[in-house]
Design a protein around this motif. Structure first.
Motif, PDB file in Angstrom:
ATOM      1  N   PHE A   1      22.638 -18.106 -27.992  1.00  0.00           N
ATOM      2  CA  PHE A   1      22.092 -19.245 -27.428  1.00  0.00           C
ATOM      3  C   PHE A   1      21.060 -19.870 -27.810  1.00  0.00           C
ATOM      4  O   PHE A   1      20.445 -21.075 -28.136  1.00  0.00           O
ATOM      5  CB  PHE A   1      21.897 -19.134 -25.895  1.00  0.00           C
ATOM      6  CG  PHE A   1      21.540 -20.115 -25.079  1.00  0.00           C
ATOM      7  CD1 PHE A   1      22.469 -21.179 -24.587  1.00  0.00           C
ATOM      8  CD2 PHE A   1      20.327 -20.582 -24.647  1.00  0.00           C
ATOM      9  CE1 PHE A   1      22.089 -22.419 -24.146  1.00  0.00           C
ATOM     10  CE2 PHE A   1      19.860 -21.577 -23.920  1.00  0.00           C
ATOM     11  CZ  PHE A   1      20.637 -22.561 -23.834  1.00  0.00           C
ATOM     12  N   GLU A   2      19.868 -19.000 -28.327  1.00  0.00           N
ATOM     13  CA  GLU A   2      18.786 -19.297 -28.914  1.00  0.00           C
ATOM     14  C   GLU A   2      18.900 -20.409 -30.254  1.00  0.00           C
ATOM     15  O   GLU A   2      18.059 -21.023 -30.621  1.00  0.00           O
ATOM     16  CB  GLU A   2      17.990 -18.374 -29.350  1.00  0.00           C
ATOM     17  CG  GLU A   2      17.297 -17.464 -28.029  1.00  0.00           C
ATOM     18  CD  GLU A   2      18.347 -16.652 -27.554  1.00  0.00           C
ATOM     19  OE1 GLU A   2      19.183 -16.266 -28.014  1.00  0.00           O
ATOM     20  OE2 GLU A   2      17.998 -16.322 -26.186  1.00  0.00           O
ATOM     21  N   ARG A   3      20.142 -19.962 -30.811  1.00  0.00           N
ATOM     22  CA  ARG A   3      20.354 -21.030 -31.948  1.00  0.00           C
ATOM     23  C   ARG A   3      20.905 -22.198 -31.790  1.00  0.00           C
ATOM     24  O   ARG A   3      20.837 -23.074 -32.653  1.00  0.00           O
ATOM     25  CB  ARG A   3      21.405 -20.107 -32.985  1.00  0.00           C
ATOM     26  CG  ARG A   3      20.830 -18.617 -33.614  1.00  0.00           C
ATOM     27  CD  ARG A   3      21.640 -18.172 -34.443  1.00  0.00           C
ATOM     28  NE  ARG A   3      21.909 -19.262 -35.548  1.00  0.00           N
ATOM     29  CZ  ARG A   3      23.048 -19.083 -36.338  1.00  0.00           C
ATOM     30  NH1 ARG A   3      23.969 -18.537 -36.085  1.00  0.00           N
ATOM     31  NH2 ARG A   3      23.487 -20.119 -37.099  1.00  0.00           N
ATOM     32  N   ILE A   4      21.534 -22.517 -30.501  1.00  0.00           N
ATOM     33  CA  ILE A   4      21.702 -23.888 -30.256  1.00  0.00           C
ATOM     34  C   ILE A   4      20.613 -24.663 -29.435  1.00  0.00           C
ATOM     35  O   ILE A   4      21.090 -25.824 -29.287  1.00  0.00           O
ATOM     36  CB  ILE A   4      23.063 -23.926 -29.519  1.00  0.00           C
ATOM     37  CG1 ILE A   4      23.096 -23.199 -28.131  1.00  0.00           C
ATOM     38  CG2 ILE A   4      24.244 -23.357 -30.226  1.00  0.00           C
ATOM     39  CD1 ILE A   4      24.285 -23.485 -27.225  1.00  0.00           C
ATOM     40  N   GLN A   5      19.663 -23.973 -29.185  1.00  0.00           N
ATOM     41  CA  GLN A   5      18.567 -24.687 -28.559  1.00  0.00           C
ATOM     42  C   GLN A   5      17.960 -25.679 -29.432  1.00  0.00           C
ATOM     43  O   GLN A   5      17.787 -25.132 -30.531  1.00  0.00           O
ATOM     44  CB  GLN A   5      17.412 -23.725 -28.158  1.00  0.00           C
ATOM     45  CG  GLN A   5      17.688 -23.005 -26.705  1.00  0.00           C
ATOM     46  CD  GLN A   5      16.570 -22.280 -26.404  1.00  0.00           C
ATOM     47  OE1 GLN A   5      16.002 -21.667 -27.138  1.00  0.00           O
ATOM     48  NE2 GLN A   5      16.492 -21.883 -25.066  1.00  0.00           N
ATOM     49  N   LEU A   6      17.471 -26.852 -29.023  1.00  0.00           N
ATOM     50  CA  LEU A   6      16.879 -27.725 -29.885  1.00  0.00           C
ATOM     51  C   LEU A   6      15.572 -27.340 -30.421  1.00  0.00           C
ATOM     52  O   LEU A   6      15.181 -27.549 -31.622  1.00  0.00           O
ATOM     53  CB  LEU A   6      16.859 -29.298 -29.362  1.00  0.00           C
ATOM     54  CG  LEU A   6      18.182 -29.699 -28.946  1.00  0.00           C
ATOM     55  CD1 LEU A   6      18.065 -30.831 -28.095  1.00  0.00           C
ATOM     56  CD2 LEU A   6      18.971 -29.992 -30.329  1.00  0.00           C
ATOM     57  N   ARG A   7      14.811 -26.906 -29.579  1.00  0.00           N
ATOM     58  CA  ARG A   7      13.403 -26.181 -29.937  1.00  0.00           C
ATOM     59  C   ARG A   7      13.304 -25.074 -29.015  1.00  0.00           C
ATOM     60  O   ARG A   7      13.755 -25.020 -27.627  1.00  0.00           O
ATOM     61  CB  ARG A   7      12.301 -27.376 -29.648  1.00  0.00           C
ATOM     62  CG  ARG A   7      12.637 -28.581 -30.409  1.00  0.00           C
ATOM     63  CD  ARG A   7      12.090 -28.371 -31.776  1.00  0.00           C
ATOM     64  NE  ARG A   7      11.821 -29.669 -32.599  1.00  0.00           N
ATOM     65  CZ  ARG A   7      12.572 -30.339 -33.066  1.00  0.00           C
ATOM     66  NH1 ARG A   7      13.962 -30.034 -33.109  1.00  0.00           N
ATOM     67  NH2 ARG A   7      12.493 -31.503 -34.012  1.00  0.00           N
TER      68      ARG A   7
END
Length: 77
Positions: free
Chosen positions: A57-63
């Protein structure tokens, strides 16, 4: 609460508005109102990789959360 700018929608578009405001040196208060409990993240088709277990999930967060905190963008999720 009162903000100088309120962005309705915690998706990619709303996040980009906040990023651009700070990039252009806007110093007023900013809030993003989102319908989901998560920070802004990439929507389909990229989020499909998350549901398929191909991305964290952290890799699809924009920032990351730290980015928004450092730029004083309040998240009302």
């Amino acid at each position: 609460m009162q903000f100088d700018v309120v962005i309705v929608g915690g998706g990619q578009g709303g996040a980009q508005v906040a990023v651009m405001l700070r990039t252009q040196k806007f110093e007023g208060s900013i809030a993003i109102i989102g319908d989901e409990p998560e920070l802004p993240y990439e929507r389909p088709p990229l989020s499909k990789e998350y549901f398929a277990g191909e991305k964290e999930f952290e890799r699809i967060q924009l920032r990351p959360a730290k980015y928004w905190d450092e730029r004083e963008v309040t998240m009302l999720l």
